[in-house]
Write an enzyme that holds these catalytic residues in place. Structure first.
Site, mmCIF file in Angstrom:
data_model
loop_
_atom_site.group_PDB
_atom_site.id
_atom_site.type_symbol
_atom_site.label_atom_id
_atom_site.label_comp_id
_atom_site.label_asym_id
_atom_site.label_seq_id
_atom_site.Cartn_x
_atom_site.Cartn_y
_atom_site.Cartn_z
ATOM 1 N N ASP A 103 59.892 -44.733 34.387
ATOM 2 C CA ASP A 103 59.450 -43.362 34.635
ATOM 3 C C ASP A 103 58.012 -43.415 35.138
ATOM 4 O OD1 ASP A 103 58.706 -44.329 32.163
ATOM 5 O OD2 ASP A 103 59.804 -42.820 31.037
ATOM 6 N N GLU A 114 59.226 -36.385 31.512
ATOM 7 C CA GLU A 114 58.744 -35.533 30.422
ATOM 8 C C GLU A 114 59.349 -34.131 30.473
ATOM 9 O OE1 GLU A 114 57.276 -36.619 27.981
ATOM 10 O OE2 GLU A 114 56.170 -38.418 28.570
HETATM 11 ZN ZN ZN Z 1 56.912 -38.713 26.559
HETATM 12 ZN ZN ZN Z 2 57.891 -41.350 27.676
#
Ligand code: ZN
Ligand code: ZN
Length: 445
Positions: free
Chosen positions: A103, A173
């Site tokens: 991510d 997120e």
């Molecule tokens: Zn996070």
């Molecule tokens: Zn994370």
């Protein structure tokens, strides 16, 4: 003759040296450069859906590692958001296809780690409010390890075959980044993988360790909005009103009985009311109260049942309070904010556990409890979990601090805390070794 022997010995030795390159030796070689990368990414965090600089940095690194790179991937429900997904394809003949995911996004947190490379970035969030930005979840460490894995696997091509799809995902997120990549045709464009692998740093595990959970590891996350409608009036004359505040209080308490009375206690669920707003003044009974709930479950059938119970209880409480049907509460589940539960394929988990124990040592591999947190890595295994996937944890904390915390009961900063940062070198190193070893196992010749 002597010259020939020397020449032959040196060729032989270098061949042996090449053959002996391992995930561990390659991680060690790459660490100094990856640490520079880590610090750079750490000082330049970007919010979910705005990972422009980060994405182009990753694209450049994947290209340098020998991947065929596609940028600007991602299709969000919110058409104003640009897709900053990056995909790097590393081909090495026929064989399985494996997704390796990192991510990329950071959080609206004001960094207080005191580190020399701490972030001082501020930006406007999607609501136009000025916020500080920080890599408070360690995605910067994930990206650094991810680049290390690409570099290592490029050098280990004699040991694997197939296609590795390196996916740098935006907006983890906010829970919609993985879905945006799949909507944009991730699997149609780059092939449906045979396996998907992801990792996340862990704020209460020592560096050098990794952890994994077999089966469900993160929960289904649902966001539910409830508007309780009453009939407002003067605070001194409640008998001439239908008070939505008392009614909301009753709903909140009754929702807790879903977990305690309606649900099998061996199948965990959470119903949390995180926000409640109603009224303007001491002596006015308002017309409505608005609430926001987060609902956590594992199994799809449990999810359906809990969401239905929330609706039924809200409407039942309103009916009991004499609210007319046309003023019944409005209960809406935000479909675009749903994150499915992350399920670590048991067979694949067992297979990788054996590899990790061999590579890292038995004592450095932990079986970790599942949590009711959410992680959109789940999307890569598809709703029916038909693509075997594993998301594992990497220890990110100095072992001395873990020992102190156990001894003195002091709290360690959690993920998303303004004081959290992984110890970069050993976290990245272990991430590279564990992920590279896992990919080699799944793609070995
Ligand atoms: Zn996070
Ligand atoms: Zn994370």
């Amino acid at each position: 003759m002597k010259l020939f022997t020397i020449l032959w010995t040196s060729i032989f030795c270098s061949a042996v040296a090449f053959a002996q390159e391992t995930p561990r030796s390659l991680a060690d070689n790459e660490l100094p450069s990856l640490l520079t990368i880590y610090k750079d990414i750490h000082t330049h965090p970007e919010l979910s859906g705005h990972e422009e600089r980060t994405a182009s940095f990753i694209a450049k690194e994947l290209r340098a590692a020998g991947c065929q790179v596609t940028e600007h991937l991602g299709k969000y429900e919110n058409s104003k958001l640009k897709g900053y997904g990056v995909v790097g394809v590393m081909k090495n003949g026929d064989g399985p296809t494996v997704v390796v995911r990192t991510d990329m996004d950071a959080l609206p947190v004001h960094e207080e780690t005191g580190l020399p490379y701490a972030s001082s970035v501020t930006t406007k969030n999607d609501e136009g409010k000025e916020v500080h930005v920080m890599h408070a979840c360690g995605h910067d460490a994930h990206m650094s390890a991810f680049i290390g894995v690409a570099r290592a696997l490029a050098k280990l091509k004699d040991q694997w075959h197939g296609t590795i799809v390196f996916v740098a995902q935006p907006a983890e997120e906010t829970g919609n980044g993985a879905r945006a990549l799949l909507h944009a045709g991730l699997y149609e464009k780059f092939g449906k993988p045979d396996f998907a692998l992801g990792f996340h740093d862990k704020a209460d595990m020592q560096t050098g360790h990794i952890g994994v959970t077999e089966g469900y590891t993160y929960a289904n996350v649902d966001s539910v909005d409830v508007t309780v409608r009453g009939v407002g009036g003067h605070g001194a004359y409640p008998h001439k009103t239908k008070d939505p505040i008392v009614l909301a209080a009753e709903m909140i308490n009754t929702w807790q009985t879903i977990a305690s009375r309606e649900n099998n206690p061996l199948d965990p669920i959470v119903v949390t009311v995180g926000s409640i707003h109603g009224g303007t003044k001491h002596n006015i009974i308002p017309d409505e109260v608005k609430m926001q709930l987060t609902v956590r479950t594992y199994k799809p059938e449990t999810r359906e049942r809990v969401l239905a119970a929330i609706d039924q209880i809200a409407k039942g409480c309103a009916m009991a309070a004499g609210i007319p049907p046309d003023r019944a509460p409005i209960v809406s589940v935000a479909k675009d904010q749903f994150t499915p539960a992350t399920y670590n394929n048991p067979e694949l988990t067992k297979r990788l556990l054996a590899v990790w124990k061999k590579t890292l040592g038995n004592e450095n591999v932990e079986i970790v409890d599942a949590t009711m947190g959410g992680e959109d890595f789940s999307e890569y295994s598809l709703p029916d979990h038909s693509i075997p996937a594993v998301d594992f944890h990497i220890g990110a904390v100095d072992p001395v601090k873990i020992a102190d915390s156990k001894k003195n009961g002091t709290m360690l900063p959690s993920l998303h805390s303004s004081k959290f940062a992984p110890v970069p070198e050993p976290t990245i190193r272990t991430g590279i070794i564990a992920m590279t070893a896992a990919v080699l196992e799944l793609m070995k010749k």
